[in-house]
Design a protein around this motif. Structure first.
Motif, PDB file in Angstrom:
ATOM      1  N   SER A   8       0.657  -1.357  -0.004  1.00 51.20           N
ATOM      2  CA  SER A   8      -0.014  -0.017   0.006  1.00 51.20           C
ATOM      3  C   SER A   8       0.774   1.376  -0.200  1.00 51.20           C
ATOM      4  N   ILE A 156     -11.378   2.121 -10.705  1.00 54.64           N
ATOM      5  CA  ILE A 156     -10.168   1.711 -10.105  1.00 54.64           C
ATOM      6  C   ILE A 156      -9.225   1.312 -11.432  1.00 54.64           C
ATOM      7  N   ALA A 177      -8.725   4.846  -7.588  1.00 53.53           N
ATOM      8  CA  ALA A 177      -7.554   4.018  -6.905  1.00 53.53           C
ATOM      9  C   ALA A 177      -6.618   3.667  -8.231  1.00 53.53           C
ATOM     10  N   VAL A 179      -4.031   0.325  -8.993  1.00 48.34           N
ATOM     11  CA  VAL A 179      -3.302  -1.217  -8.625  1.00 48.34           C
ATOM     12  C   VAL A 179      -2.506  -1.381  -9.632  1.00 48.34           C
ATOM     13  N   SER A 200      -3.663   3.489  -3.220  1.00 50.54           N
ATOM     14  CA  SER A 200      -2.674   2.801  -4.212  1.00 50.54           C
ATOM     15  C   SER A 200      -2.146   1.687  -3.619  1.00 50.54           C
ATOM     16  N   LEU A 201      -2.327   0.489  -4.649  1.00 53.65           N
ATOM     17  CA  LEU A 201      -1.152  -0.841  -4.201  1.00 53.65           C
ATOM     18  C   LEU A 201      -0.350  -0.775  -5.459  1.00 53.65           C
ATOM     19  N   THR A 204       1.619  -5.681  -6.759  1.00 52.23           N
ATOM     20  CA  THR A 204       0.427  -6.517  -6.607  1.00 52.23           C
ATOM     21  C   THR A 204       0.483  -8.083  -7.043  1.00 52.23           C
ATOM     22  N   VAL A 219     -10.376  -1.522  -3.335  1.00 60.47           N
ATOM     23  CA  VAL A 219      -8.805  -1.613  -2.971  1.00 60.47           C
ATOM     24  C   VAL A 219      -8.985  -1.151  -1.496  1.00 60.47           C
ATOM     25  N   LEU A 226      -6.605  -6.265  -2.660  1.00 64.25           N
ATOM     26  CA  LEU A 226      -7.460  -5.956  -3.646  1.00 64.25           C
ATOM     27  C   LEU A 226      -8.502  -7.229  -3.785  1.00 64.25           C
TER      28      LEU A 226
END
Ligand code: PEP
Ligand code: MG
Length: 539
Positions: A8, A156, A177, A179, A200-201, A204, A219, A226
């Motif tokens: 994250s 997302i 978001a 990812v 935000s990730l 992943t 998210v 997620l």
């Protein structure tokens, strides 16, 4: 429901449809050309066009996310001036008699591989930049448009990786978001996401497939998860959590104008950290009592020449005036280690974090230091300005600094230039400084503990190296002992003591710090009200 995990970058919860951005394969093929000169001209024209695009992106980013984040496009522009890169491409066109698209792609990949193999995390991250700039050149050569987001509702974004230019070109009102499968938490894209306040990730464990496009997802930046096609139970739980987070944020606003005081009457100052002059707006909105760390080196980064005295003076003056008498602690130049500017012409070093940085540069290249001190003193006539010096290890250094400061003040007086009372302090960010803080306290009016570097140097752990994250423990008893010792020694000599490193925002330690007698916590503006709330519940 499918659950994936990533790192994250920003806490928060986003719920919406996935928008998959697949890597578009370029359609070019390797071709043999007959006219090398003509092909080189074709490449040079594409380079000019790419520079124009980057100028536009810089302006866009400047308006949306501020100068610090816009700088990446300047970095890209600099790559388009890099002789090794340009000659690599042109030589390939001439010697192999190949088309520009091929020469650019292969040269870009070679440079990226070279950056990726470097130990320095910052340099590793530049591999993405060189691929980004090479892809831009190929797009221009092919006459293709920049990849973009065409969503009707906020979504997302799910992508293999996102380059800073792709991120900035997107309509932010359509993004809930980010990812990504790849990317590091230190990358410019992650930094942009943080400054845009978008959960935000990165890194992943998710497949980037068209099958996910349009599917419902969550998210969760709090746990780094997620959820794709979440079940009813998860969806309800996360909606509730999202509402709670929003509610908490709204409630915190009620604390604007309130004091930072514990139930049993102990007070502490809450100041804000900032880097760019534009950040002062966020500081004002956060209701911070002052600026506890103005990282002045940002004025020196992302440019080709030293900022002159007048330019620096205008910047410091703007911040001091807008803070309307609230304290502004300007930290003098902390360049070196991971913060580099080519025009300083610093030699490469085996151990940059243990090298020629911060005050060590200022004391050996005094013309740079004096220019900055003159600018800060001139600005002190327009507000309440304090100065602190980074990376101090000895009394000798402070005495030398104070002589230079006296010299600068005399110079200004002789020139009839006004300046105000300026409090002088130092950062305690080396174990040496903490251990001799009893002596150092006799020389200055305040200490500000830089826990980021203090942790790095106490635990012998490179703060830039992600592999060492599990070992980087700023709650380590050795770090906490050095903090306590610094507070006690400072107070014995009448110096006030604050913390301006990231640890200051760690609310699990707020009570410990108050018990230790700490006078000030300086944190990113987003944490001011959260900490005020924490403080008001202590005791
Ligand atoms: C620190 O080291 O804690 C600090 C505040 O300085 P920087 O993070 O800018 O090195
Ligand atoms: Mg530091």
């Amino acid at each position: 429901m499918e659950t994936c995990y990533g790192k994250s970058v920003l806490q928060g919860i986003a719920i919406g449809k996935l928008y998959v951005i697949e890597k578009k394969e370029s359609s070019w093929t390797k071709m043999t050309i007959a006219d090398a000169d003509g092909e080189v001209v074709r490449f040079q024209n594409a380079r000019e066009e790419a520079i124009g695009q980057l100028d536009e992106l810089y302006q866009e980013a400047l308006e949306q996310v501020g100068e610090e984040n816009a700088m990446i496009f300047d970095v890209h522009k600099m790559m388009l001036d890099d002789l090794d890169y340009l000659e690599g491409i042109e030589n390939r066109i001439r010697t192999e008699m190949v088309n520009s698209e091929y020469a650019v792609t292969v040269t870009g990949e070679e440079f990226a591989a070279m950056f990726s193999s470097m130990d320095d995390e910052y340099m590793k991250a530049r591999a993405a930049d060189v691929l980004d700039i090479s892809a831009r050149l190929v797009r221009v050569l092919e006459g293709r448009e920049e990849p973009s987001l065409h969503a009707r509702e906020p979504v997302i974004i799910l992508a293999d990786d996102l380059s800073p230019s792709e991120t900035i070109a997107m309509d932010k009102s359509k993004i809930l978001a980010f990812v990504t499968k790849h990317g590091s938490a230190n990358s410019h894209t992650a930094i942009l996401a943080r400054s845009l306040n978008i959960p935000s990730l990165v890194n992943t464990d998710v497949e980037i497939t068209r099958d996910y496009h349009g599917k419902e997802a969550i998210v969760d930046g709090v746990t780094g998860s997620l959820f794709i096609e979440p079940d009813e139970e998860t969806l309800e739980a996360k909606k509730k959590e999202q509402e709670e987070i929003r509610g908490r944020e709204e409630k915190l606003k009620l604390l604007i104008g309130q004091e930072n005081i514990t139930k049993d009457g102990r007070r502490i100052n809450l100041y804000a950290n900032m880097g760019n002059v534009e950040d002062v707006q966020k500081v004002l909105e956060s209701d911070a009592g002052g600026i506890g760390l103005f990282r002045s080196e940002f004025l020196y980064l992302g440019r080709d020449t030293f900022p002159e005295e007048e330019e620096q003076f205008q910047a410091y003056k703007e911040v001091a005036s807008r803070m309307e008498g609230k304290k502004v602690i300007i930290r003098t130049l902390d360049i070196g280690a991971d913060k580099k500017a080519d025009y300083f012409q610093l030699d490469p070093e085996e151990n940059p974090a243990l090298g020629y940085r911060a005050i060590r540069i200022c004391l050996t290249r005094q013309e740079i230091f004096r220019t900055q001190l003159r600018a800060i003193y001139r600005a002190s006539a327009f507000g309440t300005v304090s100065i602190m010096f980074p990376m101090i290890i000895s009394v000798k250094e402070i005495r030398e600094i104070k002589e230079i400061v006296e010299d600068v003040k005399k110079e200004l007086t002789d020139e009839g230039i006004a300046f105000g009372e300026v409090e002088l302090g130092i950062m305690i960010e080396t174990p040496a400084a903490a251990l001799v803080s009893a002596e150092l306290a006799k020389e200055v009016e305040f200490f500000s503990i830089g826990t980021n570097d203090l942790t790095q140097y106490t635990l012998a752990i490179d703060r830039q190296n992600q592999k060492l994250d599990p070992f980087y423990d700023s709650h380590h008893p050795a770090v906490l002992k050095l903090i306590e010792m610094t507070i006690q020694n400072g107070h014995k000599e009448g110096a006030w003591v604050g913390i301006c490193g990231e640890l200051a925002a760690d609310d699990t330690l707020t009570e410990t710090f108050i018990d230790m007698g700490l006078d000030e916590l300086s944190v990113s503006p987003t944490y001011i009200l959260k900490l005020r709330d924490r403080i008001r519940n202590i005791g």
